[in-house]
Design an enzyme around this catalytic site. Sequence first.
Site, PDB file in Angstrom:
ATOM      1  N   ASP A  60       0.836  -1.198   0.000  1.00  0.00           N
ATOM      2  CA  ASP A  60       0.000   0.000   0.000  1.00  0.00           C
ATOM      3  C   ASP A  60       0.868   1.243   0.000  1.00  0.00           C
ATOM      4  OD1 ASP A  60      -2.393   1.806   0.823  1.00  0.00           O
ATOM      5  OD2 ASP A  60      -3.281  -0.192   0.724  1.00  0.00           O
ATOM      6  N   HIS A 260      -3.822   6.116   3.479  1.00  0.00           N
ATOM      7  CA  HIS A 260      -4.509   4.925   2.980  1.00  0.00           C
ATOM      8  C   HIS A 260      -3.941   3.629   3.563  1.00  0.00           C
ATOM      9  CE1 HIS A 260      -5.709   1.998  -0.221  1.00  0.00           C
ATOM     10  NE2 HIS A 260      -6.767   2.779  -0.331  1.00  0.00           N
ATOM     11  N   SER A 446     -10.917  -0.732  -1.273  1.00  0.00           N
ATOM     12  CA  SER A 446      -9.679  -0.697  -0.485  1.00  0.00           C
ATOM     13  C   SER A 446      -9.930  -1.103   0.952  1.00  0.00           C
ATOM     14  CB  SER A 446      -9.078   0.708  -0.491  1.00  0.00           C
ATOM     15  OG  SER A 446      -8.365   0.962  -1.658  1.00  0.00           O
TER      16      SER A 446
END
Length: 1272
Positions: A60, A260, A446
């Site tokens: 990620d 994220h 996600s």
Amino acid sequence: MPCSAIGGGGGEANGSLLNFKLTESTFLASLMPKKEIGADRFIEAHPNYDGRGALIAIFDSGVDPAASGLQVTSDGKPKILDVLDCTGSGDVDTSKVVKADENGSIRGASGASLVVDSSWKNPSGEWHVGYKLVYELFTDTLTSRLKKHSKVDDADLKRAREDLQNRVDYLQKQADTYDDKGPVIDAVVWHNGEVWRVALDTQTLEDNPDCGKLADFVPLTNYRIEQKYGVFSKLDACTFVVNVYDEGNIVSIVTDSSPHGTHVAGIATAFHPKEPLLNGVAPGAQLISCKIGDSRLGSMETGTGLTRALIAAVEHKCDLINMSYGEPTLLPDYGRFVDLVNEAVNKHRLIFVSSAGNSGPALSTVGAPGGTTSSIIGVGAYVSPAMAAGAHCVVEAPGEGLEYTWSSRGPTADGDLGVCISAPGAAVAPVPTWTLQRRMLMNGTSMSSPSACGGIALLISALKAEGIPVSPYSVRKALENTSVPIGGLPEDKLSTGEGLMQVDKAHEYLRQTRDVPCVWYQIKINQSGKPTPTSRGIYLREASAFQQSTEWTVQVEPKFHEGASNLEELVPFEECIELHSSEKAVVRAPDFLLLTHNGRSFNIVVDPTNLSEGLHYYELYGVDCKAPGRGPLFRIPVTITKTIAVINRPPLLPFSRMSFLPGHIERRFIEVPLGATWVEATMQTSGFDTARRFFIDSVQLCPLQRPLKWESVVTFSSPASKSFSFPVVGGQTMELAIAQFWSSGIGSHETTNVDFEIVFHGININKDEVVLDGSEAPIRIEAGALLASEKLAPAAILNKIRIPYRPVESKLFTLPTDRDKLPSGKRILALTLTYKFKLEDGAEVKPQVPLLNNRVYDTKFESQFYMISDANKRVYAMGDTYPSSAKLPKGEYNLRLYLRHDNAQYLEKLKQLVLFIDRKLEEKDVIRLSFFSQPDGSLMGNGSYRSSVLVPGKKEAIYLGPPSKDKIPKFSPQGSVLLGAISYGKLSYVEKGEGKNPLENPVSYQISYMVPPNKLDEDKGKGSSTSTKGISERLDEEVRDAKIKVLASLKQDTDEEFSEWKKLSSSLKSEYPKYTPLLAKILEGLLSRSIIEDKVGHEKEVIDAANEVVDSVDKDELAKFFALRSDPDDEEAEKIKKKMETTRDQLAEALYQKGLALAEIESLQGDKPIKAEEGAEKTEDLFEDNFKELKKWVEVKSSKFGTLLVLRERRYGRLGTALKALNDVIQDDGEPPKKKFYELKISLLEEIGWKHLVTHEKQWMHVRFPANLPLF
């Protein structure tokens, strides 16, 4: 890119909760959903199976080890075992080695003096140093916050504004153009005899000068060894870790490129002992962070990052990989990364989980790799009533759970289901400390991917504890066969996969099938009689497929993990398979199949002829006759989208009175008529009160292309009508998907009525791409309308130039570090190609490599990266597979292209790779091409064509004229191509006069013009006048010039060489005492000396040499010549003019260098500048007299001579004027920035006392004049 969005999804409606009521505990639980997948029930039943023993690799944007809940596991072990930047974006070149002086100080790479802590053990005494602009490590969000804190405030400058007006002007300009590149931090690396250690000097980040010193830094080592991290400063609150590579020559400073990755890691594994309801799904699991989102590219993943991440996951013996990233793809289940993933899954038994994508609601929108790769578990996003009410704060929860509107749908282009399972697609999870909050809401696939990954970690924890072998094959089968269906229709599987995963049921399945061989059933399907293409499912989408039944050959091949025993596993494998069709009237197959290790093929027949229009989904699946409880062993998806034919003329399709509730989707599959090239659509809404939000998608699948997708998100605040237009491909099926957003209108209880009308338009031409060959001939274009009358209103522009380049240098080498060593043992190689290009004026450019661009996953090449830099090594632009435009100032540039692969032969073939530089033309230079109704119109200037109406069945021809030669940009070399766009029609509802720019019309095509050879110079080759000089005189001149050339070639690096040079120069001076070119060359030679011991003496030599040049020039004759005009047609006069201009330039250069030498002597002797009114010493008179003499011959404000003006103003104490003059010199200088100018600027700012601007300029020195090019 990451598959998520921050926040959002809240209800727009008013109302109250009806059937769903939250308590405090259920609200907190909804923020980190676990009940939906049975994770809470599973941990309650098996407290020790909470992920303990499972290791997850998070591919990620990077994970913050200081984030809430990510320090330890539920059983007290370190949560994060390693933190890696796989992209290289945080790499610092520390190959420079220095030694400490007697005071324990070293010179940092930034030039700062750094004190080393005497307690640091360093047996070798060698310190590796490097530096980094810290903003390069921060996200844009963090950088913006810090800039607001540190930006120069006008209040700080008010006292200085009482100075000269030029100072005021400078300060105002500085405030307007202030661009903070951020502080520089020094990195120091050393080996303490056991491990590599790293310390950072971060004083530039601190407000307190006593903070951030190198000696006060607690040294770090590779995170994997000690699991320790640092924080740059309290102001930024940004966590970082370090890793050292290549024997101390590279240090990687690892930060995240967005929140994220931390959020994803928190969903999967966060552990909050005081807030258990906010725990991640598997609080006992450990993880490694593999940053694949490159900070240099705004968090875009790179091939380098992906490959290194896989290497790390295998090397750490991870059980699971979660990757919440993805892109559209050209080919499913194809590419270099897919090959490496297959190896990791099949050989090393990693379970790979990934997001399906956020491109819904249309079908065939799953992204790579999650939704398109057979060996990856692709996860769709589900929202439950509890999540809607709690995490999203809607006023009324939906009656039942559903897939998010934006969640990508299958099938893939080759018929595979696309989505494997679904999991909760939103959570309030931990985020990095630099966000200045503990957790935040994000939603997307996600988020569903780590939710599923955490659930699988629970299964691994249980399997390991119970001694059951862990296999990605068996785990996937358990998930698929125990998921709870979402929705009641067969075609819902294309949205949700097999359904919502259930951890407890999957665990029970794995227990019951523990003795079953770990096998993956690979499916390969071909239409009978056609060896290609091979697919993984059956997807009948185009209208031609519905006319009759089709027969298909299915090959089922059991695949064992690499290393399976031939005698114990492969030979005994035999299964009696019963085949089941979900609808035998459509999909017919044999009843039984005997399957052995070598696989078996069989034929099936698909009959779509009696189906109604719309979407139909069926499955053919195989069940073990001896153990039917195992459920389907393999599934063959059959997707049929029976189209609506457009028979009306004009081609109009109305879809009336469609009714929508929150989350509802209407799909229409339309056979786009042949001849259609664009659609004009109108959407009319009615019957509602509160605002309504709609997603409108159009998708067409064309062979070997990414899906042709158009999308729009529209909000209707009240009933209204809206119009759209988008391009289409005639003859291909188009899906029109209209969806009311899942949370839009919740609480209103009113149905939204929609009338949607589409009208197809089309102008067909005989050339898909128009190429003007550089000649004077026009291009004939034939146009026709097949569907209805259309207005032919052509428009064409050329708005950029594409210039091809070959590399001037190529370097192929093996990468030395273990992070670039594949699990197979092979090392990755890198090829660096260097290209050179020049811009005569500032321009916006974009590099293009057609072979490699626009493909991340669907390419067999591993990765690419480019950097554009100037002669000072300043980097102006960088990018990878998706190049972006960059504005560059005038100058010469190097573009370095970096390619990686483990196959040297592939890279060898690319050593002469052609690269294009696309340069955008200024608006004034854009070429608008003309159309004509006659073939000679472009030459004769008549027969101009404007527009006409095309009637179906009748074609019309027009001529496109080439651009006039005087409009072709002067920087267009032969072999370059002018590019632009051409369009033929325009929207029916545009205003008169619009549509002249083809790029604004619904459909445009590329047009190109091949730049022809330049016209010959008509004057070139004309006879020149015969010399009047005799042979003897000409020979003497040739000998003299040859001697001067020899003098200029001599080196002066040593005393002996300088002595030889001086001897020859003296000899030539005595031989040609007043020859100005010789004396100018002697002055040039003196200035070129690099090793000077007696600086004052040297400057006096320069003054003497300059005086000799000045004295050799007849200034009166020179002045008289330039007072008169010469005849440009008189060749002899032009020669004299050229000679006189050369003499003037030599005179000016001598005066300029003399002035610099006088100023330097004054500086070296420590004399203070003397103001004019105080009288003048001899030196002052010399400088001023010399300056006045220079002003007679040149413009002293020019970039070439402006430095002397700056020094003069400084000597008089007019520092503001000096600063203004220096800025003008810098701006007017067409060459790359000169370091001496900026050093002079800093000294002026220091003299004025503007410390804040001194700091700013010193930071910029590291940007403008870096010591080395950055690492790839």
